[in-house]
Write an enzyme that holds these catalytic residues in place. Structure first.
Site, PDB file in Angstrom:
ATOM      1  N   ASP A   1      15.088  45.505   5.533  1.00  0.00           N
ATOM      2  CA  ASP A   1      16.121  46.519   6.321  1.00  0.00           C
ATOM      3  C   ASP A   1      15.654  46.828   7.732  1.00  0.00           C
ATOM      4  OD1 ASP A   1      18.725  47.873   6.391  1.00  0.00           O
ATOM      5  OD2 ASP A   1      17.534  49.755   5.659  1.00  0.00           O
TER       6      ASP A   1
ATOM      7  N   ASP B   1      20.801  41.772   2.122  1.00  0.00           N
ATOM      8  CA  ASP B   1      20.606  41.849   3.494  1.00  0.00           C
ATOM      9  C   ASP B   1      19.669  41.087   4.147  1.00  0.00           C
ATOM     10  OD1 ASP B   1      22.626  44.041   3.447  1.00  0.00           O
ATOM     11  OD2 ASP B   1      21.405  45.390   3.832  1.00  0.00           O
TER      12      ASP B   1
ATOM     13  N   ASP C   1      23.147  56.933  -0.080  1.00  0.00           N
ATOM     14  CA  ASP C   1      23.021  55.900   0.954  1.00  0.00           C
ATOM     15  C   ASP C   1      21.801  56.326   1.910  1.00  0.00           C
ATOM     16  OD1 ASP C   1      24.759  53.682  -0.006  1.00  0.00           O
ATOM     17  OD2 ASP C   1      26.452  55.023   0.828  1.00  0.00           O
TER      18      ASP C   1
END
Length: 331
Positions: A116, A154, A305
């Site tokens: 990330d 991701d 989140d």
């Protein structure tokens, strides 16, 4: 853009132990596995999930209506996100329970180095060798059980959008390719390499070569919309286009929170605890599209989140948000 979360802080934030007893008159199995889910989905439901425990707690407190609403989450199969240096114990527990019921356990492998880009879900293995060891332990724990693994949400999309620095691209693609090979050594494991979502990498052609370099041809397919809110129609159209460019590779779609589609307006924060969202299509393999293998709940609905819009830290269970998702659900 999808922003992902670490999981399993949820039980601690609930203040409940996984083995806590059900409220009087409430059968835990009936909360976790409703008849409609049993008929429609081949996937395992965790009978001690945060949603199950929250529903039980609210029932004990007299919040019967809220407890019933939360069953819309508790009764559905949701992916497990094993964390820590050794993911084996959690995987073995889930696969053992799933095997006893003749079902498939859902997992997310999420430990790639430089994960990330240092943002909300930063972390992951310290280096390539540590990641190889982690994937090895992950795969070994799956054994011969039926499992479906979504591999590194991701990771490929962050290569395409440039968020992951260029010096890590080749290593990441190599690690993903090796991970697919290792996981596919387990005879009953299906692997789907993540490919972001339609609002992130808007031209699917940009994903084709990075996915190929990351070994997608050895996987069962790719995954879309993990932790995001793009509609079924939008994501299916995008997935079919990408599938055609990948020689017909199949795909799965995360529908855990896309019932009302994405939040319009400020796209920079549309991914982070957006208000007014709803649960989406329940997990099923009946998709009406040959290339689309399943709609799944990959993101665990009700987990934050990040610390935006009043939410707790990323990955923590947020009962009020979970209740909102359930209340807003049309079906």
């Amino acid at each position: 853009m999808s922003r992902l979360i670490r999981t399993f802080a949820a039980l601690a934030s609930l203040g409940l132990a996984a083995g806590c007893s059900s409220a009087p008159g409430v059968d835990e199995a009936s909360v976790a596995r409703g008849p409609s889910q049993q008929a429609a989905s081949p996937f395992w439901v965790d009978p001690a999930s945060p949603a199950v425990q929250q529903s039980q707690l609210w029932r004990r407190q007299g919040r019967t209506q809220d407890a019933d609403l939360l069953k819309r989450i508790a009764e559905q199969p949701v992916a497990q996100w094993p964390s820590g240096d050794d993911p084996g114990s959690m995987i073995r527990a889930a696969t053992s329970a799933a095997t006893q019921e003749g079902r498939t356990a859902l997992f997310v492998a999420y430990d790639i180095p430089h994960r990330d880009c240092g943002q909300h879900s930063a972390g992951g293995a310290v280096d390539a060798d540590a990641y190889r060891q982690w994937i090895g332990r992950f795969a070994e724990a799956l054994g011969d059980s039926k499992a479906l693994v979504v591999l590194e949400p991701d990771a490929v999309a962050h290569i395409v959008d440039g968020c992951t620095p260029g010096e890590y691209h080749e290593e990441r693609e190599q690690l993903l390719s090796e991970a697919i090979v290792r996981l596919k050594q387990q005879p009953n494991t299906k692997v789907y390499l993540d490919a972001g979502n339609p609002a992130w990498i808007q031209e699917p052609s940009k994903l084709v070569e990075p996915l190929r370099r990351a070994g997608v041809e050895r996987a069962d397919g790719f995954s879309l919309n993990v932790s995001n809110f793009q509609t079924d129609a939008t994501t299916k159209t995008y997935g079919v286009q990408l599938s055609q460019q990948l020689d017909g590779k199949h795909f799965v779609v995360d529908t855990s929170r896309n019932g009302n589609g994405p939040l319009h307006g400020d796209r920079s924060q549309a991914w982070c605890n957006p208000p007014g969202r709803a649960l989406g299509t329940r997990p099923t393999t009946e998709t009406g599209e040959a290339a689309l293998d399943a709609y799944l709940w990959i993101k665990r609905p009700g987990e934050s989140d990040g610390q935006c819009r009043g939410g707790p830290a990323a990955g923590q269970w947020w009962p009020d948000y979970a209740l909102g998702l359930a209340r807003n659900t049309k079906a």
